[in-house]
Design a protein around this motif. Structure first.
Motif, PDB file in Angstrom:
ATOM      1  N   ARG A 108     -47.191  24.483 -54.027  1.00  0.00           N
ATOM      2  CA  ARG A 108     -46.890  24.239 -55.442  1.00  0.00           C
ATOM      3  C   ARG A 108     -47.163  22.786 -55.804  1.00  0.00           C
ATOM      4  NH1 ARG A 108     -41.166  25.269 -57.313  1.00  0.00           N
ATOM      5  NH2 ARG A 108     -42.043  24.960 -59.364  1.00  0.00           N
ATOM      6  N   THR A 109     -47.099  21.922 -54.797  1.00  0.00           N
ATOM      7  CA  THR A 109     -47.428  20.525 -55.047  1.00  0.00           C
ATOM      8  C   THR A 109     -48.149  19.987 -53.826  1.00  0.00           C
ATOM      9  OG1 THR A 109     -46.585  18.334 -55.580  1.00  0.00           O
ATOM     10  CG2 THR A 109     -45.227  19.671 -54.157  1.00  0.00           C
ATOM     11  N   MET A 139     -40.390  18.246 -60.586  1.00  0.00           N
ATOM     12  CA  MET A 139     -40.167  19.622 -60.176  1.00  0.00           C
ATOM     13  C   MET A 139     -38.727  19.846 -59.703  1.00  0.00           C
ATOM     14  SD  MET A 139     -42.565  21.473 -57.476  1.00  0.00           S
ATOM     15  CE  MET A 139     -41.979  20.326 -56.257  1.00  0.00           C
ATOM     16  N   VAL A 140     -38.178  18.817 -59.049  1.00  0.00           N
ATOM     17  CA  VAL A 140     -36.826  18.943 -58.519  1.00  0.00           C
ATOM     18  C   VAL A 140     -35.808  19.119 -59.655  1.00  0.00           C
ATOM     19  CG1 VAL A 140     -35.044  17.597 -57.316  1.00  0.00           C
ATOM     20  CG2 VAL A 140     -37.332  17.808 -56.345  1.00  0.00           C
ATOM     21  N   ARG A 153     -30.845  18.868 -51.203  1.00  0.00           N
ATOM     22  CA  ARG A 153     -31.367  19.991 -51.972  1.00  0.00           C
ATOM     23  C   ARG A 153     -32.759  19.657 -52.502  1.00  0.00           C
ATOM     24  NH1 ARG A 153     -28.350  22.119 -57.416  1.00  0.00           N
ATOM     25  NH2 ARG A 153     -29.009  20.087 -58.197  1.00  0.00           N
ATOM     26  N   GLY A 154     -32.911  18.424 -52.990  1.00  0.00           N
ATOM     27  CA  GLY A 154     -34.197  18.002 -53.527  1.00  0.00           C
ATOM     28  C   GLY A 154     -35.278  17.971 -52.455  1.00  0.00           C
ATOM     29  N   VAL A 206     -43.650  12.235 -52.958  1.00  0.00           N
ATOM     30  CA  VAL A 206     -42.936  13.178 -52.098  1.00  0.00           C
ATOM     31  C   VAL A 206     -42.630  12.504 -50.761  1.00  0.00           C
ATOM     32  CG1 VAL A 206     -43.086  15.369 -50.860  1.00  0.00           C
ATOM     33  CG2 VAL A 206     -43.959  15.199 -53.196  1.00  0.00           C
ATOM     34  N   THR A 257     -47.757  14.226 -52.199  1.00  0.00           N
ATOM     35  CA  THR A 257     -48.068  12.971 -52.892  1.00  0.00           C
ATOM     36  C   THR A 257     -47.290  11.822 -52.257  1.00  0.00           C
ATOM     37  OG1 THR A 257     -46.229  13.277 -54.402  1.00  0.00           O
ATOM     38  CG2 THR A 257     -48.349  14.218 -55.066  1.00  0.00           C
ATOM     39  N   TYR A 311     -36.329  21.349 -51.532  1.00  0.00           N
ATOM     40  CA  TYR A 311     -37.153  21.871 -52.627  1.00  0.00           C
ATOM     41  C   TYR A 311     -38.568  21.290 -52.552  1.00  0.00           C
ATOM     42  CZ  TYR A 311     -37.156  24.229 -57.197  1.00  0.00           C
ATOM     43  OH  TYR A 311     -37.357  25.113 -58.242  1.00  0.00           O
ATOM     44  N   LEU A 312     -38.639  19.992 -52.282  1.00  0.00           N
ATOM     45  CA  LEU A 312     -39.945  19.323 -52.203  1.00  0.00           C
ATOM     46  C   LEU A 312     -40.775  19.874 -51.050  1.00  0.00           C
ATOM     47  CD1 LEU A 312     -39.050  15.545 -52.777  1.00  0.00           C
ATOM     48  CD2 LEU A 312     -40.378  17.014 -54.309  1.00  0.00           C
ATOM     49  N   ARG A 321     -39.820  22.559 -66.201  1.00  0.00           N
ATOM     50  CA  ARG A 321     -39.924  21.174 -65.774  1.00  0.00           C
ATOM     51  C   ARG A 321     -39.723  20.246 -66.968  1.00  0.00           C
ATOM     52  NH1 ARG A 321     -44.806  19.937 -61.615  1.00  0.00           N
ATOM     53  NH2 ARG A 321     -44.172  21.967 -60.843  1.00  0.00           N
ATOM     54  N   MET A 339     -35.172  29.659 -47.293  1.00  0.00           N
ATOM     55  CA  MET A 339     -34.508  30.666 -48.118  1.00  0.00           C
ATOM     56  C   MET A 339     -32.987  30.610 -47.993  1.00  0.00           C
ATOM     57  SD  MET A 339     -36.911  32.098 -49.704  1.00  0.00           S
ATOM     58  CE  MET A 339     -36.132  33.556 -50.403  1.00  0.00           C
ATOM     59  N   SER A 344     -29.832  37.115 -48.736  1.00  0.00           N
ATOM     60  CA  SER A 344     -30.742  36.034 -49.077  1.00  0.00           C
ATOM     61  C   SER A 344     -30.587  35.616 -50.533  1.00  0.00           C
ATOM     62  CB  SER A 344     -32.185  36.441 -48.798  1.00  0.00           C
ATOM     63  OG  SER A 344     -32.524  37.528 -49.623  1.00  0.00           O
ATOM     64  N   GLU A 353     -34.005  39.104 -53.338  1.00  0.00           N
ATOM     65  CA  GLU A 353     -34.827  38.872 -54.534  1.00  0.00           C
ATOM     66  C   GLU A 353     -36.259  39.360 -54.370  1.00  0.00           C
ATOM     67  OE1 GLU A 353     -35.876  34.911 -55.545  1.00  0.00           O
ATOM     68  OE2 GLU A 353     -35.929  34.218 -53.480  1.00  0.00           O
ATOM     69  N   ARG A 405     -40.432  22.629 -49.451  1.00  0.00           N
ATOM     70  CA  ARG A 405     -40.794  24.021 -49.656  1.00  0.00           C
ATOM     71  C   ARG A 405     -41.971  24.107 -50.635  1.00  0.00           C
ATOM     72  NH1 ARG A 405     -37.072  28.846 -52.294  1.00  0.00           N
ATOM     73  NH2 ARG A 405     -38.715  30.417 -52.306  1.00  0.00           N
ATOM     74  N   ALA A 406     -41.943  23.256 -51.649  1.00  0.00           N
ATOM     75  CA  ALA A 406     -43.024  23.267 -52.636  1.00  0.00           C
ATOM     76  C   ALA A 406     -44.342  22.847 -51.993  1.00  0.00           C
ATOM     77  CB  ALA A 406     -42.677  22.343 -53.808  1.00  0.00           C
ATOM     78  N   SER A 445     -44.646  15.966 -59.157  1.00  0.00           N
ATOM     79  CA  SER A 445     -44.013  16.489 -57.952  1.00  0.00           C
ATOM     80  C   SER A 445     -42.525  16.159 -57.915  1.00  0.00           C
ATOM     81  CB  SER A 445     -44.705  15.932 -56.703  1.00  0.00           C
ATOM     82  OG  SER A 445     -44.725  14.524 -56.738  1.00  0.00           O
ATOM     83  N   GLU A 446     -42.160  15.043 -58.515  1.00  0.00           N
ATOM     84  CA  GLU A 446     -40.747  14.674 -58.525  1.00  0.00           C
ATOM     85  C   GLU A 446     -39.986  15.389 -59.643  1.00  0.00           C
ATOM     86  OE1 GLU A 446     -41.952  10.488 -58.784  1.00  0.00           O
ATOM     87  OE2 GLU A 446     -40.393  10.096 -57.297  1.00  0.00           O
TER      88      GLU A 446
END
Lengths: 473, 415, 456
Positions: free
Chosen positions: C66-67, A25-26, C53-54, C73, C70, C57-58, A38, C27, A332, A383, C60-61, A22-23
């Motif tokens: 997507r995750t 992924m960033v 940003r991270g 996170v 955890t 991203y987390l 990844r 978005m 967007s 997109e 949103r995931a 999970s980390e």
């Protein structure tokens, strides 16, 4: 992989690595989000020796590795193609030694560009390369991509300000090139390492030149009814032998977004504006500013405003530098291109961009380093509609092809990364690329360091359909 | 002992191709016979470095001297590398532009030679060196093919920067056939402030010039012996040292700087002179030419690179070691040129050079010998102290010139 | 994806994670990374998971599935200071606050409190701190000990206290005596220019009463009639940020009641409700939003629209120039609530610029969070300490003899880490120096700070 992780843990300790999915992924992309992959592990070394041992371990286990700074690349420079180990230099952020008398400083790769300038400010110095992302991007990243910025027009790009590096070779060896003293005999390895996008190894520390701040500035805002008037002004200023500190153009569409974000007071009905800055000594600067003003007026500027306070100037530059981000207010998704044309071809290329936009039914706004001929057309789309994505890719390709046709380049400062790898064969002959591969092999014969970056892989076919991609989404 | 003005190239045949294709043929032929190729432009710097380790041909580029493209409004110019710097200068001057690099052999140097040797002069403090101006380059490689890197636009990060690699590579990686340069507008005005100094004041004055409110483009320090040379004789200066501070900017800025610097330093004992005049006036040219001057009988010329802050003390050490030494320093950049006096013995010279080199190396700098008697080269450190990055340089050389055709043995560590 | 045994799963039948925020908010982030350098936690750890940003991203995931959520996170999400420096930095105008708040609310929905806080701390945090009187009472023994010069005894005793209490002990500054109780109405000095209500806050009033006193006096000095309703309470920020909305609403409603008399158009109508703590301002200004859908919605809106930060208000009003000289080299730290949430950066500097003799030098990273961040110094002690020490280092590097900042949390945090090195630096609210300049009354700590400047 388990054994690699164990050796990495021995080198940096468990608190300096990321292994959870999970980390990780960033770290799967940077400012370029079209392609993602990844990494298997991210490590955070704090010394050059650690970097060297990490590289040794990667080689031993035959796992690819690549360095990463703040991950602000717009070309996928930090994308771990094929996975492997990301060596994050974000914890190496010491400014060791600033030698004002000899105008140089030794700093680690993870130092944020703006911190260095802030550090030098009380002494009247700055670090000249000022990429728009300077509040976040690292010096190491600047070195890897030979970053530019608005003020490179007068002061040059990163390579003009890097005197030497401490470098971990792809085989783990630590070398020093150049140093605090100019003109050491031998090949200019520093010069060729800067801009090699991590494919030659990991630059861990750099000797950089520091620049005295100018005594004063005159920052002018030329307001034009049309883009043509503005671009004609640019060519005439350069042609008249004036070297402004910066010369930036913004068109009407981007002005709207910036006004929304920064409330600067931009004239929203203007066709284009030019930010024109001269700097230097107080003596004679007004004469120079007046010359620029009269050229602008002669070319149809309807007014030329002065940013007469430091606060106004700071806000103006902030607005300019954060323009890409502010585009998020218009659409967007967007795709920023990074073409370069000879400066006298600016009016031509902007007309072409307009035509290409009409042809593909796309909105394209422009904000760019006009004085350098470095254009950044921003193609707006959504997109979620595959048809739009396709049109954006095709339009981008056409714009860059036109840049090449008029004698320009496909990247002025963002780098090739993975984004523009297919354009290399359009810019360079197979012989040229063969020489580049030979040079890379001198540094990185196994290609285990930053694989599949910058140079097209031998034998790979060039798909026209992939030409140009979204730089940020 | 005869003075040699050139490397030992007696058995070399000179070939002067009339175009790139012909040059490529010569290279391909040499590649097949394993002959060495010694690139040459006008031949003004053929004394620098070691003699080639193999026999072969001199490939003279003087006929590759065409103007390819000069879009003056873009402030770039593309020329073939054999062009004489003076011809380029003349051409640029018509558009009121210039390449702000001093040529120590005015009238003689080819652009390619200037580039291969990374030559610079007083203006480097304000305007940088050639590496800051080359934006595109074409190279005839070991296979006799013309390959290019960079481009014709002022900002470009596509591909590796071969421009930097070949600048100062002494033709050991290929032959520079074509170059695209950034150019600058001619400055509107220039002036030079001269300060006579005694030895004791040099260091403090240099420190003060470093923090002056003005922005010099050249800070030149000459010692008494240097001031006695014909280049400077008419200035009639006889102090221990003279400092030349040069300005090149707009007229108002130059006037202000000239008027500001003198009072800033008015408490320094010694006289202050001011020379007004254009950027191409004799004083600028002569300061640029000192490094290439041959002092009669002088067996050796060195170039040291040290931190700017150490210039005064290093020059003092050098003068003490060899009292007859003529010294010029680009003091802002930490470059020092010295011509040894004619009466110095080989052993004395060797000891002095060894000492000065050690001192420079301790300051993270170095010392090279652009000129010395040919037979001294066997034991003198012609390219200074070899640094550990030579390993990488060798790899680069092996990769780009695997047959070691180009100037074999001439450059650093006989590379 | 491998299952993490410690990961949290959304219970069946429950709404998924992240559904409490408009998906378009995610978005808006174009992943440019320009926020990284502004984020104090990223700057500290260098881990992009600890960057705005991270975190976007987390989260949103997690929202996308997507995750899983955890422990890793959570660790990164919990480490967020909510200082909102990233919102200031973000050119796209991403509403990061909404994203992090989405996480916090989802957490209170499914989770026990953050594991780094023990029960005692939690009780103190939510049941003691927000009540000015309880807090004042609780601090009484400390005040007496300090007065008697016996603080060394307390600090010694501190060594034997449980860790959690020891921490609180370290936070407590050297306190000045409480002013007691101000009259409910303070008259304007000279011509009355405005009638304002004053929010005293909870912890602030107990720990640093002098800031409130100075604020009231400065307002009077500037021709303001000041009304201090007796029944006012905590602003609700503490509970709001912890995702405890029910409690937050209670506090907000109570304040609406306390100030009710001045909210309407009646004779007691207030021109503004003044607050001097950067951390409280953003919530106070959002009462309308907070009380949305409750009977207090209308009053909340009226309340929120009247709330002004003291600096903001004085600059708009046109401050009267103080006459006494305060010869002092000082610097200013931007409290996050003030600079990022309320975008108030210039007014405090403008006001201090009015003080003769005061040299305000720039502070490196002045807009970086000091690590106090509401209850953060208790929930994330390690990061809080790292940031506090960094702040102290930057302050010391300026050579200033005083540091001003307009928020109770920052004042305590900065004081705590400066105290470790240089206790002589005066840590104060800008209103304190302004009041000194109006009145000529210098507190002992101010006197100590200006000593080197007074020539005999």
């Amino acid at each position: 992989m388990k054994r690699l992780l164990d050796s990495l843990k021995n080198i940096v300790g468990p608190d300096a690595m990321i292994t959870a999915a999970s980390e990780l992924m960033v770290y799967e992309c940077d400012g370029f989000t079209i392609e993602k992959n990844r990494p298997d592990v991210v490590v955070f070394p704090t010394t050059t020796e650690q970097v060297s041992r990490i590289v040794d371990a990667c080689n031993y286990f035959k796992v690819p590795f690549l360095p990463r700074g703040a991950g602000t690349s717009l070309a996928g420079g930090c994308l771990p193609v094929g996975g492997g180990v990301v060596i994050s230099l974000a914890r190496m952020k010491k400014i060791f030694d600033v030698d004002y008398r000899n105008r140089c400083a030794l700093i680690e790769a993870g130092v944020i560009n703006l911190w260095l300038t802030n550090h030098l400010k009380p002494h009247g110095y700055h670090f000249a390369p000022d990429p728009s992302s300077q509040g976040a991007c690292t010096i190491g990243g600047n070195v890897a991509t030979n970053s530019g910025g608005p003020h490179t027009l007068k002061y040059g790009v990163t390579v003009n300000h890097v005197m030497g590096v401490e470098f971990v070779m792809p085989d783990g060896e630590i070398i020093h090139t150049g140093g605090p003293v100019e003109d050491n005999p031998g090949y200019d390895l520093t010069g060729v390492i800067v801009g090699s996008e991590g494919t030659f190894g990991v630059a861990v520390k750099s000797w950089v030149r520091i620049t005295r701040n100018p005594d004063t500035y005159r920052t002018l805002l030329g307001v034009f009814n049309s883009v043509d008037d503005a671009t004609n002004t640019i060519s005439e200023i350069i042609g008249a032998g004036i070297v402004p500190a910066a010369l930036e153009m913004l068109d009407q569409m981007i002005l709207g977004a910036l006004e929304d974000a920064f409330h600067f007071g931009f004239p929203l009905d203007a066709g284009a504006i030019l930010i024109m800055e001269v700097d230097g000594l107080e003596a004679g600067i007004d004469t120079e500013a007046e010359r620029i003003t009269s050229i602008a007026v002669k070319n149809g500027a309807r007014e030329v405003r002065k940013a007469d306070t430091e606060a106004k100037r700071t806000l103006l530059w902030k607005a300019r530098k954060q323009a890409f981000g502010a585009v998020g207010r218009l659409a967007s998704s967007f795709c920023t291109q990074d073409g370069v044309v000879p400066r006298s071809k600016l009016p031509h290329i902007l007309r072409e961009i307009q035509k290409i936009g009409a042809k593909y039914d796309l909105k394209i706004c422009n904000v760019f380093h006009a004085g350098d001929g470095n254009i950044h057309p921003i193609l707006l789309f959504d997109e979620r509609y595959p048809d739009q994505v396709k049109r954006v890719l095709e339009a981008s390709g056409e714009i860059l092809d036109e840049c090449i046709r008029v004698g320009g380049s496909v990247t002025g400062e963002h780098g090739i990364g993975v984004e523009k790898i297919d354009f290399m064969a359009k810019l360079f002959s197979p012989d040229d690329i063969a020489m580049m591969i030979r040079l890379r092999n001198a540094f990185n014969p196994t290609n285990n360091c930053s694989p599949q970056k910058m140079l097209p892989t031998a034998g790979a076919c060039i798909e026209a359909s992939k030409a140009g991609r979204m730089a940020a989404m | 002992m005869p003075l040699s003005e050139s490397l030992n190239l007696n058995s070399f045949q000179t070939k002067t191709p009339s175009d790139v294709a012909e040059a490529c043929d010569i290279i391909r032929h040499s590649a097949s016979t394993l002959d060495a190729i010694v690139p040459s432009g006008s031949g003004s710097k053929m004394h620098i470095g070691y003699s080639p380790s193999r026999n072969g041909v001199i490939l003279c580029t003087k006929n590759l001297n065409k103007l390819v493209d000069y879009p003056a409004r873009d402030m770039t110019v593309t020329v073939q590398a054999g062009i004489l710097v003076k011809d380029l200068t003349e051409m640029l001057n018509k558009e009121n532009q210039r390449l702000p690099i001093d040529d120590p052999y005015p009238g003689e140097s080819s652009l390619g030679g200037l580039l291969a040797t990374n030559t610079s002069g007083p203006r480097r403090f304000g305007w940088g060196t050639l590496r800051d101006y080359v934006i595109g380059i074409s190279i005839l490689n070991d296979e006799g093919r013309e390959t290019k890197a960079g481009g014709r636009v002022v900002k470009n990060v596509a591909g590796y920067d071969f421009c930097k690699l070949h600048t100062g590579a002494f033709g050991t990686l290929g032959i520079i056939s074509q170059v695209t340069l950034k150019v600058r507008p001619n400055p509107e005005a220039s002036s030079m402030v001269l300060l006579s100094l005694n030895s004791a004041n040099v260091e403090s004055v240099l420190d003060r010039v470093h923090t002056t409110k003005t922005r010099p483009v050249a800070v030149e320090l000459l010692n008494r012996n240097a001031l006695q040379q014909p280049l400077f004789k008419n200035l009639d200066l006889s102090s221990d040292y003279c400092l030349f501070v040069g300005f090149e900017h707009g007229a108002e800025a130059v006037k202000w700087q000239t008027e500001t610097l003198a009072p800033e330093l008015s408490d320094v004992p010694g006289k202050i002179d001011i020379i007004h005049g254009p950027s191409d006036s004799a004083i600028w040219r002569n300061l640029g030419m000192f490094q290439s001057t041959r002092i009669p009988g002088s067996p050796l010329t060195f170039k040291a690179n040290i931190p700017s802050s150490k210039v005064a003390s290093w020059c003092a050490l050098a003068s003490d070691t060899l009292p007859g030494l003529s010294l010029q320093s680009h003091a802002g950049s930490g470059i020092v040129f010295g011509h040894l006096p004619g009466d110095v013995s080989r052993q004395m010279a060797f000891d002095a050079i060894t000492l000065l080199l050690q001192k420079a190396v301790r300051y993270q700098g170095n010392l090279v010998i652009p000129y010395c008697l040919e037979d001294w080269k066997s034991d003198f450190p012609v390219w200074g102290q070899v640094r550990p990055d030579i390993k990488i340089m060798r790899k680069v050389k092996e990769s780009l010139d695997p047959k070691a055709m180009f100037n074999p043995g001439r450059f650093v560590d006989h590379i | 994806m491998e299952k993490d045994p410690l990961a949290l799963h959304v219970l069946p039948g429950e709404k998924g994670f992240g559904t409490n925020v408009d998906y378009e908010t995610f978005m808006d982030c174009v992943h440019c990374g320009l926020c990284l350098g502004s984020c104090p936690t990223y700057v500290q750890t260098g881990d992009e998971n600890d960057s705005p940003r991270g975190r976007i991203y987390l989260w949103r995931a997690v929202t996308d599935g997507r995750t899983e959520l955890t422990p890793e996170v959570r660790k990164h999400m919990d480490l967020c200071l909510e200082c909102m420096a990233c919102e200031t930095a973000c050119p796209s105008g991403v509403k990061y606050g909404k994203i992090i708040s989405s996480y916090k609310h989802d957490m209170t929905r499914v989770l026990p409190p953050a594991p780094t806080v023990n029960a005692l701390q939690r009780w103190m945090l939510f049941n003691l701190t927000p009540y000015a009187n309880r807090m004042r009472l609780a601090l009484m023994p400390v005040r007496i000990m300090q007065k008697l010069g016996l603080m060394w005894l307390v600090r010694l005793a501190g060594k034997f206290l449980p860790k959690s209490l020891r921490l609180l002990n370290e936070i407590v500054p050297d306190m000045e005596p409480h002013y007691g109780e101000l009259p409910e109405i303070l008259p304007a000095k000279g011509v009355k220019r405005a009638r304002v209500g004053l929010i005293l806050g909870c912890a602030a009033d107990a720990f640093l009463p002098q800031a409130n006193l100075a604020t009231a006096r400065v307002l009077q000095e500037n021709g303001c009639e000041v009304w201090i309703p007796r029944t006012q309470g905590c602003c609700a920020a503490l509970h709001h940020h912890a995702g405890l909305d029910t409690e937050a609403k209670k506090f907000a409603a109570a304040n609406c009641v306390a100030f009710a008399d001045g909210l309407g158009d009646g004779p007691n109508k207030l021109d503004a409700i003044i607050n001097n703590a950067g951390g409280c301002g953003p919530v106070l200004k959002e009462y309308g939003h907070l009380l949305h859908g409750t009977p207090f919605e209308k009053q909340g809106e009226s309340f929120g629209s009247k709330v002004k930060d003291i600096h903001e208000f004085l600059v708009e009003l046109g401050p009267i120039t103080p006459t006494h000289e305060v010869p002092l080299k000082a610097t200013y730290h931007d409290a996050c609530g003030l600079s990022h949430a309320q975008k108030i950066r210039t007014p405090p500097r403008q006001l201090m610029g009015l003080v003769k003799g005061l040299e305000l030098v720039p502070l490196l990273e002045s807009e970086h969070c000091c690590g106090a961040a509401g209850s953060y110094n208790i929930t994330q002690p390690e990061m809080s300490r790292a940031l506090g020490e960094r702040k102290a280092k930057n302050i010391l590097a300026t050579g200033a003899r005083a540091i001003f900042t307009a928020n109770i949390g920052c004042l305590l945090q900065v004081d705590r880490y400066l105290r470790e090195n240089t206790p002589s630096v005066w840590v104060a609210h800008p209103m304190e120096v302004l009041w000194a300049a109006y009145s000529g009354q210098f507190s002992p700590r101010l006197k100590a700070a200006i000593k080197p400047y007074i020539k005999d």
